[in-house]
Design a protein around this motif. Structure first.
Motif, mmCIF file in Angstrom:
data_model
loop_
_atom_site.group_PDB
_atom_site.id
_atom_site.type_symbol
_atom_site.label_atom_id
_atom_site.label_comp_id
_atom_site.label_asym_id
_atom_site.label_seq_id
_atom_site.Cartn_x
_atom_site.Cartn_y
_atom_site.Cartn_z
ATOM 1 N N ALA A 8 0.846 -1.200 0.000
ATOM 2 C CA ALA A 8 0.000 0.000 0.000
ATOM 3 C C ALA A 8 0.874 1.239 0.000
ATOM 4 C CB ALA A 8 -0.915 0.012 1.222
ATOM 5 N N ALA A 9 0.290 2.342 -0.471
ATOM 6 C CA ALA A 9 0.972 3.627 -0.435
ATOM 7 C C ALA A 9 -0.066 4.722 -0.259
ATOM 8 C CB ALA A 9 1.783 3.862 -1.703
ATOM 9 N N ILE A 10 0.405 5.862 0.231
ATOM 10 C CA ILE A 10 -0.480 6.987 0.471
ATOM 11 C C ILE A 10 0.208 8.257 0.019
ATOM 12 C CG2 ILE A 10 0.314 7.249 2.870
ATOM 13 C CD1 ILE A 10 -2.646 7.978 3.548
ATOM 14 N N SER A 11 -0.563 9.131 -0.612
ATOM 15 C CA SER A 11 0.000 10.378 -1.117
ATOM 16 C C SER A 11 0.403 11.291 0.033
ATOM 17 C CB SER A 11 -1.022 11.078 -2.015
ATOM 18 O OG SER A 11 -2.162 11.472 -1.254
ATOM 19 N N ARG A 12 1.077 12.349 -0.314
ATOM 20 C CA ARG A 12 1.603 13.254 0.711
ATOM 21 C C ARG A 12 0.490 13.887 1.538
ATOM 22 N NH1 ARG A 12 5.327 17.003 -2.816
ATOM 23 N NH2 ARG A 12 3.554 16.785 -4.226
ATOM 24 N N SER A 13 -0.602 14.217 0.881
ATOM 25 C CA SER A 13 -1.722 14.841 1.592
ATOM 26 C C SER A 13 -2.573 13.823 2.342
ATOM 27 C CB SER A 13 -2.614 15.591 0.610
ATOM 28 O OG SER A 13 -3.236 14.656 -0.272
ATOM 29 N N GLY A 14 -2.455 12.553 1.911
ATOM 30 C CA GLY A 14 -3.309 11.516 2.486
ATOM 31 C C GLY A 14 -4.607 11.315 1.722
ATOM 32 N N ARG A 15 -4.845 12.131 0.696
ATOM 33 C CA ARG A 15 -6.121 12.041 -0.026
ATOM 34 C C ARG A 15 -6.175 10.841 -0.968
ATOM 35 N NH1 ARG A 15 -5.829 17.826 -0.129
ATOM 36 N NH2 ARG A 15 -4.737 17.782 -2.123
ATOM 37 N N HIS A 16 -5.011 10.365 -1.390
ATOM 38 C CA HIS A 16 -4.995 9.269 -2.354
ATOM 39 C C HIS A 16 -4.274 8.063 -1.766
ATOM 40 C CE1 HIS A 16 -6.423 12.077 -5.347
ATOM 41 N NE2 HIS A 16 -5.472 12.911 -4.969
#
Length: 125
Positions: free
Chosen positions: A48-56
């Motif tokens: 899993a991965a998450i964008s810097r903002s957490g939105r994606h």
């Protein structure tokens, strides 16, 4: 840059665990966070991965619908909530982060520069 993973353990099939990854040494919110895992005799695989903002958020096919990645930029920590665990989820889990401060949408081992020490997750049947 240091990444410290924790939260692994032994759990029965169908159970849950939450992994944490605390980062230090740079501005946490500027970097993607990811989780990979490696089972004995197998290659390290993307979880899993998450964008810097957490939105994606992004997930490997084998964990979609069961695992949830999140982050708290104020605490400089990323999380991996793992539900409905299966014996095939048994592996060492690594948190990781790229070396450059930009969002990406393909996630390979080679694309991540910094790695935590790994935490063992064992799921018994």
């Amino acid at each position: 840059v240091q990444l410290q993973a924790s939260g692994g353990g032994l759990v029965q099939a169908g159970g849950s665990l939450r992994l944490s990854c605390t980062a230090s040494g740079r501005t946490f919110k500027n970097y993607i966070m990811g989780w990979f895992r490696q089972a004995p005799g197998k290659e390290r695989e993307f979880v899993a991965a998450i964008s810097r903002s957490g939105r994606h958020t992004y997930y490997g096919d084998s964990v979609k619908g069961r695992f949830t990645i999140s982050r708290d930029n104020g605490k400089e920590t990323a999380y991996l909530q793992m539900n409905s665990l299966r014996p095939e989820d048994t592996a060492v889990y690594y948190c990781a982060s790229p070396g450059v401060p930009r969002d990406i949408t393909t996630f390979t081992v080679e694309g991540f520069t910094y790695w935590g020490q790994g935490t063992q997750v064992t799921v018994s049947s």
